[in-house]
Design an enzyme around this catalytic site. Structure first.
Site, PDB file in Angstrom:
ATOM      1  CG  ASP A   1     -12.915   6.550  -1.399  1.00 33.52           C
ATOM      2  OD1 ASP A   1     -13.357   6.117  -0.032  1.00 33.52           O
ATOM      3  OD2 ASP A   1     -12.194   6.162  -1.567  1.00 33.52           O
TER       4      ASP A   1
ATOM      5  NE  ARG B   1      -3.675   0.460   2.207  1.00 33.31           N
ATOM      6  CZ  ARG B   1      -5.367   0.488   2.830  1.00 33.31           C
ATOM      7  NH1 ARG B   1      -5.531   1.500   3.532  1.00 33.31           N
ATOM      8  NH2 ARG B   1      -6.091   0.383   2.149  1.00 33.31           N
TER       9      ARG B   1
ATOM     10  CB  CYS C   1     -14.260   1.279   0.012  1.00 28.01           C
ATOM     11  SG  CYS C   1     -13.626   3.242   0.285  1.00 28.01           S
TER      12      CYS C   1
ATOM     13  NE  ARG D   1     -10.299  -5.165   0.387  1.00 29.02           N
ATOM     14  CZ  ARG D   1      -9.441  -4.038   1.526  1.00 29.02           C
ATOM     15  NH1 ARG D   1     -10.185  -2.821   1.819  1.00 29.02           N
ATOM     16  NH2 ARG D   1      -8.450  -4.134   0.793  1.00 29.02           N
TER      17      ARG D   1
ATOM     18  CG  HIS E   1      -8.288   0.098  -2.847  1.00 24.50           C
ATOM     19  ND1 HIS E   1      -7.965  -1.245  -3.027  1.00 24.50           N
ATOM     20  CD2 HIS E   1      -8.787   0.452  -1.379  1.00 24.50           C
ATOM     21  CE1 HIS E   1      -8.029  -1.076  -0.765  1.00 24.50           C
ATOM     22  NE2 HIS E   1      -8.764  -0.649  -0.585  1.00 24.50           N
TER      23      HIS E   1
ATOM     24  CD  GLN F   1     -13.227  -1.813  -0.643  1.00 28.00           C
ATOM     25  OE1 GLN F   1     -12.270  -2.235   0.227  1.00 28.00           O
ATOM     26  NE2 GLN F   1     -14.608  -2.109  -0.794  1.00 28.00           N
TER      27      GLN F   1
HETATM   28  N1  NVA Z   1      -9.852   6.805  -1.007  1.00 26.39           N
HETATM   29  C1  NVA Z   1      -9.600   6.184   0.208  1.00 26.39           C
HETATM   30  C2  NVA Z   1      -9.947   4.882   0.223  1.00 26.39           C
HETATM   31  C3  NVA Z   1      -9.451   4.745   1.711  1.00 26.39           C
HETATM   32  C4  NVA Z   1      -9.941   2.542   1.613  1.00 26.39           C
HETATM   33  C5  NVA Z   1      -8.116   6.618   0.166  1.00 26.39           C
HETATM   34  O1  NVA Z   1      -6.756   6.204  -0.314  1.00 26.39           O
HETATM   35  O2  NVA Z   1      -8.054   7.059   1.819  1.00 26.39           O
HETATM   36  N1   CP Z   2     -11.558  -0.047   2.701  1.00 29.18           N
HETATM   37  C1   CP Z   2     -10.063  -0.463   3.222  1.00 29.18           C
HETATM   38  O1   CP Z   2      -9.071  -0.237   1.923  1.00 29.18           O
HETATM   39  O2   CP Z   2     -10.058  -0.510   4.238  1.00 29.18           O
HETATM   40  P1   CP Z   2      -8.390   0.275   5.063  1.00 29.18           P
HETATM   41  O3   CP Z   2      -7.525   1.786   4.328  1.00 29.18           O
HETATM   42  O4   CP Z   2      -8.696   0.356   6.718  1.00 29.18           O
HETATM   43  O5   CP Z   2      -7.634  -0.698   4.895  1.00 29.18           O
END
Ligand code: NVA
Ligand code: CP
Length: 300
Positions: free
Chosen positions: A219, A102, A259, A287, A129, A132
């Site tokens: 989101d 990540r 998500c 997930r 992502h 997700q």
């Molecule tokens: N769009 C959000 C998704 C978090 C799971 C982010 O990138 O923070």
């Molecule tokens: N939806 C998602 O990816 O959650 P986290 O940021 O908690 O991993």
């Protein structure tokens, strides 16, 4: 399929194969049928951003598959002190069987895949992502018993989730309608792909986008890394909230998904989130199942 880097790389059949295996693994887990399909395998999980769902579902999933997951915070890795990702990839390839990462830049994930020789799984970048969105598609199929022909509506920021939902939805035959405020449109690469589909529309009006939708998804307005723009984004996105008025435009049995984490009162009202908690928390659960399927496909 060697890696899971972004939805653009997957074919329709690859997506459906993952969903089918995820359904099977979910069934087996619920019925106590053991599935040690990754016995003796190790997954390294590199995190340059926070996570609850991704971290815990990969770690628990790997354990359930008989393998081991290593949590690697970038603060503790040399990568956090500037060691090139190309070198990190080649070194980790000698120790472990797969990497989930990540991070911010999609290029970093692509470089890991290019220089390492183990499967790389994108656990979220600013661009994409995929884990997700595979869980989202799995959840829609569970509730609606199909994907093809359904209308998916996304309202909010043209971020990693928007990019991945557009591509994933279109690839499995959904109609996709997206409402974003002007400057926050999805990535050009995604729009280039999507614009070849008659069943894709990019709109400014969230009410129009939600019309007759089977699934409404949103989101956060400010993703990880964009916290400094929070105030501006609150103003720019104020009309892009999933609320009662939006849901009145959608089909009466429309699902709502998110998500998570959610900011109640911003991109979604508390009322809508709580009245759709069943699908939103099934989505979070999925997930686990979908990522187990991805790991089995890539590392099994
Ligand atoms: N769009 C959000 C998704 C978090 C799971 C982010 O990138 O923070
Ligand atoms: N939806 C998602 O990816 O959650 P986290 O940021 O908690 O991993």
């Amino acid at each position: 399929m060697k890696h899971l880097l972004k939805m653009l790389d997957l074919s329709r059949n690859e997506i459906l194969d993952i969903l089918n295996l995820a359904d099977q693994l979910k069934y087996e887990q619920k019925h106590g049928i053991p599935h040690s399909l990754l016995k003796g395998k190790t997954l390294g999980m590199i995190f340059q951003k926070a996570s609850t769902r991704t971290r815990v579902s990969f770690e628990a999933g790997m354990y359930q598959l008989g393998g081991y997951a290593l949590f690697l915070s970038s603060n503790d890795l040399q990568i956090g002190r500037g060691e090139p990702v190309e070198d990190t990839a080649r070194v980790l390839s000698r120790y472990i069987d797969g990497i989930m990462i990540r991070t911010f830049e999609q290029d970093e994930v692509e470089a890991l895949a290019e220089y390492g020789d183990i499967p790389i799984i994108n656990g979220l970048t600013d661009f994409s992502h995929p884990c997700q969105v595979l869980a989202d598609l799995m959840t829609v199929r569970e509730y609606k018993n199909k994907l093809e022909g359904l209308k998916l509506c996304y309202i909010g920021d043209g971020n990693n989730m928007a990019n991945s939902l557009i591509v994933g939805g279109l690839k499995v035959g959904m109609r996709v309608s997206v409402a974003v405020p002007g400057e926050y449109h999805p990535a050009k690469k995604v729009l280039d792909f999507a614009n070849s589909f008659d069943c894709f529309e990019l709109l400014a009006d969230p009410m129009a986008a939600a019309k007759e939708a089977d699934v409404v998804i949103t989101d956060v307005w400010a993703s990880m890394g964009k916290e400094g723009e929070q105030e501006k984004r609150r103003r720019d996105f104020s009309e892009y909230q999933v609320n009662k008025d939006i849901m009145e435009m959608a089909k009466p049995d429309a699902m709502v998904m998110h998500c998570l984490p959610a900011h109640r009162g911003e991109e979604i009202t508390s009322e809508i989130l709580e009245s759709h908690a069943s699908e939103i928390f099934d989505e979070a659960e999925n997930r686990l199942h979908v990522q187990k399927a991805v790991m089995v496909k890539l590392m099994g």
